[in-house]
Motif scaffolding. Structure first.
Motif, PDB file in Angstrom:
ATOM      1  N   SER A   2      36.086  57.381  44.327  1.00  0.00           N
ATOM      2  CA  SER A   2      37.125  56.639  45.027  1.00  0.00           C
ATOM      3  C   SER A   2      36.652  56.268  46.421  1.00  0.00           C
ATOM      4  O   SER A   2      36.065  57.068  47.128  1.00  0.00           O
ATOM      5  CB  SER A   2      38.406  57.473  45.116  1.00  0.00           C
ATOM      6  N   SER A   4      38.920  54.557  48.606  1.00  0.00           N
ATOM      7  CA  SER A   4      40.156  53.981  49.111  1.00  0.00           C
ATOM      8  C   SER A   4      40.226  53.958  50.631  1.00  0.00           C
ATOM      9  O   SER A   4      41.016  53.228  51.208  1.00  0.00           O
ATOM     10  CB  SER A   4      41.356  54.748  48.546  1.00  0.00           C
ATOM     11  N   GLY A  29      35.261  51.750  42.457  1.00  0.00           N
ATOM     12  CA  GLY A  29      36.586  52.294  42.674  1.00  0.00           C
ATOM     13  C   GLY A  29      37.407  51.392  43.579  1.00  0.00           C
ATOM     14  O   GLY A  29      37.132  50.204  43.731  1.00  0.00           O
ATOM     15  N   VAL A  30      38.421  51.965  44.203  1.00  0.00           N
ATOM     16  CA  VAL A  30      39.328  51.212  45.069  1.00  0.00           C
ATOM     17  C   VAL A  30      38.634  50.924  46.402  1.00  0.00           C
ATOM     18  O   VAL A  30      38.132  51.839  47.048  1.00  0.00           O
ATOM     19  CB  VAL A  30      40.629  51.997  45.295  1.00  0.00           C
ATOM     20  N   GLN A 148      46.952  48.135  36.312  1.00  0.00           N
ATOM     21  CA  GLN A 148      45.763  48.880  35.918  1.00  0.00           C
ATOM     22  C   GLN A 148      45.472  48.599  34.447  1.00  0.00           C
ATOM     23  O   GLN A 148      46.356  48.695  33.602  1.00  0.00           O
ATOM     24  CB  GLN A 148      46.033  50.369  36.158  1.00  0.00           C
ATOM     25  N   GLU A 167      41.352  49.997  38.423  1.00  0.00           N
ATOM     26  CA  GLU A 167      42.523  50.264  39.252  1.00  0.00           C
ATOM     27  C   GLU A 167      42.882  49.063  40.127  1.00  0.00           C
ATOM     28  O   GLU A 167      42.072  48.165  40.337  1.00  0.00           O
ATOM     29  CB  GLU A 167      42.245  51.476  40.143  1.00  0.00           C
ATOM     30  N   HIS A 168      44.082  49.093  40.652  1.00  0.00           N
ATOM     31  CA  HIS A 168      44.577  48.090  41.599  1.00  0.00           C
ATOM     32  C   HIS A 168      43.745  48.158  42.876  1.00  0.00           C
ATOM     33  O   HIS A 168      43.647  49.211  43.517  1.00  0.00           O
ATOM     34  CB  HIS A 168      46.041  48.396  41.899  1.00  0.00           C
ATOM     35  N   SER A 170      40.382  47.548  42.942  1.00  0.00           N
ATOM     36  CA  SER A 170      39.064  48.109  42.642  1.00  0.00           C
ATOM     37  C   SER A 170      38.017  47.032  42.387  1.00  0.00           C
ATOM     38  O   SER A 170      38.332  45.883  42.089  1.00  0.00           O
ATOM     39  CB  SER A 170      39.147  49.043  41.429  1.00  0.00           C
ATOM     40  N   ARG A 196      48.231  41.131  36.089  1.00  0.00           N
ATOM     41  CA  ARG A 196      46.962  41.526  36.704  1.00  0.00           C
ATOM     42  C   ARG A 196      46.198  40.269  37.092  1.00  0.00           C
ATOM     43  O   ARG A 196      46.106  39.321  36.306  1.00  0.00           O
ATOM     44  CB  ARG A 196      46.112  42.352  35.740  1.00  0.00           C
TER      45      ARG A 196
END
Length: 211
Positions: A2, A4, A29-30, A148, A167-168, A170, A196
């Motif tokens: 991640s 984020s 990842g995000v 997602q 993921e949102h 990402s 999406r």
């Protein structure tokens, strides 16, 4: 991994190849906080020139429920499913996101194909992005915003599969010989009811364009 807490212009990190052989796929990842991801998502929904995608099947034009939009540095033409699109000029939101993925991936892109899936019932069948207009073995950066969704790969010879949940906010990078040896798809699902938006930044080869 991640990411984020990354800022918009943080330096790229090292990532593990998700494919066992014959290609390179990296999941970052995000790459933005939730508020920024939601703001970009809404702006893209509201401002991109969305149109139903088209495919020529057995001589007939078929329109998908999924919508697309095509933007680039120049009015590049891009042909897939036997249909040709001409790119529109960049919008500010796309230029910002292009800068983000270029910084994260260490690559440069000159075009973006955007896809809008209204719900999980809309997906994409097995395919590879290996059209003659695209830079051979060039990187394709896939930025996901909104619902997602599962994303899958299948080797063209062995049939081995590999899947990941996007993921949102990402970022996923496909590069090397991935498009030569692997197919990918967005499988439909009845459990997802939100839209999406997927931005795929890529490189068009100028030499392949009409003169």
């Amino acid at each position: 991994m991640s990411t984020s807490n990354l800022d918009l212009f943080d330096t790229p990190l090292q990532h593990t190849n998700l494919l066992p052989y014959d290609g390179e796929v990296y999941y970052y990842g995000v790459v933005m906080d939730a508020a920024r991801a939601q703001a970009y998502y809404q702006t893209l929904l509201d401002t991109l020139e969305w149109k139903q995608d088209e495919a020529l099947i057995m001589g007939e034009t078929v329109f998908t429920k999924r919508k697309v939009a095509w933007y680039a540095d120049h009015p590049f033409q891009y042909t897939y499913s036997k249909k040709t699109k001409t790119a529109l000029p960049w919008l500010p939101v796309l230029e910002e996101l292009k800068a983000l993925v270029e910084t994260q991936s260490g690559e440069r892109y000159n075009a973006c194909l955007a896809n809008l899936y209204h719900s999980g019932e809309e997906g994409m069948a097995w395919h590879s992005d290996a059209e003659r207009d695209l830079k051979k073995n060039g990187a394709i950066a896939s930025l996901s915003l909104g619902a997602q969704r599962k994303f899958s790969f299948k080797h063209k010879v062995t049939g081995q599969t590999q899947s990941i949940v996007l993921e949102h906010g990402s970022l996923l990078i496909m590069t090397g010989t991935t498009q030569t040896h692997w197919l990918h798809r967005l499988p439909p699902t009845r459990t997802v009811h939100q839209p999406r938006v997927n931005l795929t930044f890529r490189t068009i080869e100028a030499a392949s364009q009409p003169r």
